[in-house]
Design a protein around this motif. Structure first.
Motif, PDB file in Angstrom:
ATOM      1  N   LEU A   1      -1.730  -5.196  -9.560  1.00  0.00           N
ATOM      2  CA  LEU A   1      -2.830  -4.939  -8.624  1.00  0.00           C
ATOM      3  C   LEU A   1      -2.374  -4.046  -7.474  1.00  0.00           C
ATOM      4  N   GLU A   2      -1.147  -4.272  -7.002  1.00  0.00           N
ATOM      5  CA  GLU A   2      -0.616  -3.431  -5.923  1.00  0.00           C
ATOM      6  C   GLU A   2      -0.475  -1.987  -6.373  1.00  0.00           C
ATOM      7  N   SER A   3      -0.052  -1.784  -7.615  1.00  0.00           N
ATOM      8  CA  SER A   3       0.105  -0.424  -8.144  1.00  0.00           C
ATOM      9  C   SER A   3      -1.232   0.302  -8.217  1.00  0.00           C
ATOM     10  N   ILE A   4      -2.251  -0.403  -8.732  1.00  0.00           N
ATOM     11  CA  ILE A   4      -3.589   0.204  -8.786  1.00  0.00           C
ATOM     12  C   ILE A   4      -4.079   0.516  -7.380  1.00  0.00           C
ATOM     13  N   GLY A   5      -3.833  -0.422  -6.454  1.00  0.00           N
ATOM     14  CA  GLY A   5      -4.253  -0.219  -5.070  1.00  0.00           C
ATOM     15  C   GLY A   5      -3.619   0.996  -4.441  1.00  0.00           C
ATOM     16  N   MET A   6      -2.328   1.227  -4.765  1.00  0.00           N
ATOM     17  CA  MET A   6      -1.626   2.362  -4.185  1.00  0.00           C
ATOM     18  C   MET A   6      -1.971   3.680  -4.874  1.00  0.00           C
ATOM     19  N   ILE A   7      -2.717   3.603  -5.966  1.00  0.00           N
ATOM     20  CA  ILE A   7      -3.247   4.819  -6.600  1.00  0.00           C
ATOM     21  C   ILE A   7      -4.639   5.118  -6.057  1.00  0.00           C
ATOM     22  N   VAL A   8      -5.478   4.084  -6.013  1.00  0.00           N
ATOM     23  CA  VAL A   8      -6.861   4.250  -5.568  1.00  0.00           C
ATOM     24  C   VAL A   8      -6.950   4.455  -4.057  1.00  0.00           C
ATOM     25  N   GLY A   9      -6.194   3.640  -3.291  1.00  0.00           N
ATOM     26  CA  GLY A   9      -6.280   3.662  -1.833  1.00  0.00           C
ATOM     27  C   GLY A   9      -6.042   5.018  -1.191  1.00  0.00           C
ATOM     28  N   PRO A  10      -4.904   5.669  -1.468  1.00  0.00           N
ATOM     29  CA  PRO A  10      -4.646   6.977  -0.859  1.00  0.00           C
ATOM     30  C   PRO A  10      -5.695   8.026  -1.213  1.00  0.00           C
ATOM     31  N   PHE A  11      -6.209   7.959  -2.450  1.00  0.00           N
ATOM     32  CA  PHE A  11      -7.236   8.912  -2.873  1.00  0.00           C
ATOM     33  C   PHE A  11      -8.506   8.734  -2.030  1.00  0.00           C
ATOM     34  N   LEU A  12      -8.956   7.488  -1.878  1.00  0.00           N
ATOM     35  CA  LEU A  12     -10.158   7.214  -1.083  1.00  0.00           C
ATOM     36  C   LEU A  12      -9.919   7.540   0.393  1.00  0.00           C
TER      37      LEU A  12
ATOM     38  N   LEU B   1      -5.926  -9.905  -2.683  1.00  0.00           N
ATOM     39  CA  LEU B   1      -4.683  -9.131  -2.815  1.00  0.00           C
ATOM     40  C   LEU B   1      -4.968  -7.704  -3.297  1.00  0.00           C
ATOM     41  N   PHE B   2      -5.890  -7.586  -4.257  1.00  0.00           N
ATOM     42  CA  PHE B   2      -6.239  -6.268  -4.792  1.00  0.00           C
ATOM     43  C   PHE B   2      -6.885  -5.387  -3.724  1.00  0.00           C
ATOM     44  N   LEU B   3      -7.864  -5.945  -3.021  1.00  0.00           N
ATOM     45  CA  LEU B   3      -8.549  -5.182  -1.963  1.00  0.00           C
ATOM     46  C   LEU B   3      -7.589  -4.873  -0.813  1.00  0.00           C
ATOM     47  N   SER B   4      -6.664  -5.798  -0.548  1.00  0.00           N
ATOM     48  CA  SER B   4      -5.671  -5.579   0.502  1.00  0.00           C
ATOM     49  C   SER B   4      -4.729  -4.432   0.130  1.00  0.00           C
ATOM     50  N   ALA B   5      -4.348  -4.364  -1.163  1.00  0.00           N
ATOM     51  CA  ALA B   5      -3.478  -3.281  -1.625  1.00  0.00           C
ATOM     52  C   ALA B   5      -4.179  -1.927  -1.502  1.00  0.00           C
ATOM     53  N   ILE B   6      -5.453  -1.894  -1.867  1.00  0.00           N
ATOM     54  CA  ILE B   6      -6.230  -0.662  -1.700  1.00  0.00           C
ATOM     55  C   ILE B   6      -6.301  -0.294  -0.225  1.00  0.00           C
ATOM     56  N   ASN B   7      -6.499  -1.297   0.615  1.00  0.00           N
ATOM     57  CA  ASN B   7      -6.636  -1.069   2.053  1.00  0.00           C
ATOM     58  C   ASN B   7      -5.355  -0.497   2.662  1.00  0.00           C
ATOM     59  N   VAL B   8      -4.198  -1.024   2.230  1.00  0.00           N
ATOM     60  CA  VAL B   8      -2.914  -0.503   2.727  1.00  0.00           C
ATOM     61  C   VAL B   8      -2.742   0.956   2.310  1.00  0.00           C
ATOM     62  N   GLY B   9      -3.061   1.244   1.035  1.00  0.00           N
ATOM     63  CA  GLY B   9      -2.977   2.627   0.564  1.00  0.00           C
ATOM     64  C   GLY B   9      -4.009   3.531   1.210  1.00  0.00           C
ATOM     65  N   PHE B  10      -5.092   2.933   1.676  1.00  0.00           N
ATOM     66  CA  PHE B  10      -6.194   3.678   2.287  1.00  0.00           C
ATOM     67  C   PHE B  10      -5.784   4.337   3.606  1.00  0.00           C
ATOM     68  N   TYR B  11      -4.932   3.624   4.388  1.00  0.00           N
ATOM     69  CA  TYR B  11      -4.592   4.165   5.709  1.00  0.00           C
ATOM     70  C   TYR B  11      -3.113   4.476   5.925  1.00  0.00           C
ATOM     71  N   ARG B  12      -2.213   3.710   5.281  1.00  0.00           N
ATOM     72  CA  ARG B  12      -0.796   3.817   5.626  1.00  0.00           C
ATOM     73  C   ARG B  12      -0.186   5.188   5.334  1.00  0.00           C
ATOM     74  N   PRO B  13      -0.530   5.873   4.219  1.00  0.00           N
ATOM     75  CA  PRO B  13       0.057   7.197   3.987  1.00  0.00           C
ATOM     76  C   PRO B  13      -0.352   8.234   5.033  1.00  0.00           C
ATOM     77  N   TYR B  14      -1.391   7.926   5.810  1.00  0.00           N
ATOM     78  CA  TYR B  14      -1.913   8.911   6.758  1.00  0.00           C
ATOM     79  C   TYR B  14      -1.470   8.655   8.197  1.00  0.00           C
TER      80      TYR B  14
END
Length: 440
Positions: free
Chosen positions: A381-392, A258-271
């Motif tokens: 975990l989703e909140s952390i993911g949405m902070i880390v993901g977009p940055f990466l 779930l944590f890695l999935s949240a990072i992954n969503v933030g990684f691409y979805r804002p773009y």
């Protein structure tokens, strides 16, 4: 023919076998609380960028403060949901969100960016104080056989509120700009209306929802109703250390996924939107209109998706949806037509919702005593993911290529399938609410 008709009638499950009598009152509050979702996001982007002419980083900070508020509240709300009145917490969260809307309105009138940031933080803080106990109550007031359907109804209510709020907000905004273009009190007048709606929702929830009324199964015996002996099964199965270690391994696998999935969503979805503007269509207004149906259509069909999620094998659902999700993401970045992009985005949202309903069904049955903490950990975990993901994702976009975040996200999404499959497989024997005893 007679046999066929009999089977169809047998499949029809009465509502009181699915939910408590006050379940609709629980769902009803979501409509009022979600009125400002799309409008606030649009109006803040318009105000900060077009009206006040601040750089994009200031716009990003606004949404970061929302996430930060959610991150902080999600770190303690799970504990509070398990030990204090969930109805009071829902009301506090609803009132907090209402107050943040008024703070945002005043900050807009005064053109105070600092005030907007503070209001954004309070909005995020109140949001998770609201959602966590509400989700726990929804779980308590729904049958384990129809849990995904219950959350599908919640998503439907959210979509209805978003549509109503968008219509009301943009009508006031457009009419005010036409007849009183210099009067900010009227132009942004929908925001305090949404604040009042949150206050009203909190009051109605307190009046109409009975927190003590929980779903009980028709035959109402201890073995078939986990609410009567909530942790009996888990306690007996943890008599030995090896069993506990196996259980913890399942928990670690699922929540790591779930944590890695949240990072992954933030990684691409804002773009997605910037990618579409650069490679498919540069008309921002037109692209925005293709974005709105994505959330609306997904929300409107959410009850049906929830019903499907209740019936489908979770291992099959996660495997197929993750695989198809990766393919749809690849098709999105290779679509050269805005209509194709819009359709693919709706499909992507549908896949995400269905997977989410399957996961919440499983996780809501892990423990009843600690259900609030489980939901709290998910949101944390989703909140952390949405902070880390977009940055990466932003770093990869700038240093590699605009396509890179999407390609990497596809690989990660497929790689996470074993985390969920093995994790759920391990947890299944330890679920407090098991579906093995279903008789209808």
């Amino acid at each position: 023919m007679r046999m066929s008709l009999t089977n169809k009638k047998k499949e029809k499950v009465p509502e009181h076998h699915k939910f408590t009598s006050d379940f609709n009152s629980v769902i009803y509050i979501v409509v009022w609380n979600s009125l400002g979702f799309f409008f606030i996001e649009f109006i803040i982007a318009y105000l900060i960028k077009q009206v006040l002419n601040y750089p994009a980083t200031n716009l990003g900070l606004f949404f970061s403060f929302i996430t930060l508020g959610g991150l902080i509240s999600s770190s303690f709300i799970g504990y509070l949901s398990d030990h204090f009145s969930k109805k009071i917490l829902v009301m506090v969260g609803s009132f907090g969100r209402g107050a943040s809307y008024f703070g945002l309105y005043i900050s807009i009138i005064l053109q105070s960016l600092t005030g907007m940031y503070i209001s954004a933080f309070l909005l995020g803080l109140g949001a998770y104080i609201f959602w966590n106990p509400l989700d726990t109550i929804i779980s308590e007031k729904s049958s384990k056989y129809h849990r995904s359907s219950a959350f599908g109804k919640r998503r439907f209510a959210l979509g209805m509120g978003m549509v109503i709020g968008t219509i009301v907000g943009f009508t006031i905004f457009s009419m005010a700009n036409l007849f009183a273009p210099l009067n900010n009190f009227i132009i942004y007048g929908a925001i305090p209306i949404f604040g009042i709606a949150n206050f009203y929702a909190g009051i109605q929830f307190s009046r109409k929802v009975d927190e003590e009324k929980k779903f009980t199964y028709p035959d109402n015996n201890v073995e078939n109703d986990p609410l009567l002996q909530p942790e009996l099964k888990t306690t007996s199965q943890f008599s030995g250390t090896p069993a506990l270690r196996i259980y913890l391994l399942g928990i670690i696998l699922v929540f790591s996924g779930l944590f890695l999935s949240a990072i992954n969503v933030g990684f691409y979805r804002p773009y997605i939107q910037p990618y579409v503007l650069e490679h498919i269509n540069s008309n921002a207004g037109l692209v925005a209109w293709f974005y709105l149906p994505t959330s609306v259509i997904g929300s409107l069909i959410a009850p049906k998706l929830g019903t499907i999620a209740d019936k489908i094998n979770p291992y099959l659902a996660i495997s197929i949806s993750s695989f198809l999700g990766g393919i749809v993401t690849w098709m999105i970045i290779n679509s050269g037509n805005l209509w194709v992009f819009g359709i693919l985005l709706v499909i992507d949202q549908t896949i995400m919702l269905t997977t989410g309903f399957v996961m919440v069904n499983v996780l809501s049955r892990v423990s009843i005593k600690h259900r609030g903490k489980i939901f709290g950990l998910i949101t944390f975990l989703e909140s952390i993911g949405m902070i880390v993901g977009p940055f990466l994702g932003g770093i990869v976009w700038e240093t590699v290529s605009p396509q890179a975040p999407f390609i990497i996200s596809i690989i990660v999404e497929w790689s996470l399938i074993p985390f969920f499959i093995v994790g759920i497989l391990i947890l299944n024997p330890y679920l407090v609410e098991t579906k093995a005893d279903k008789r209808n």
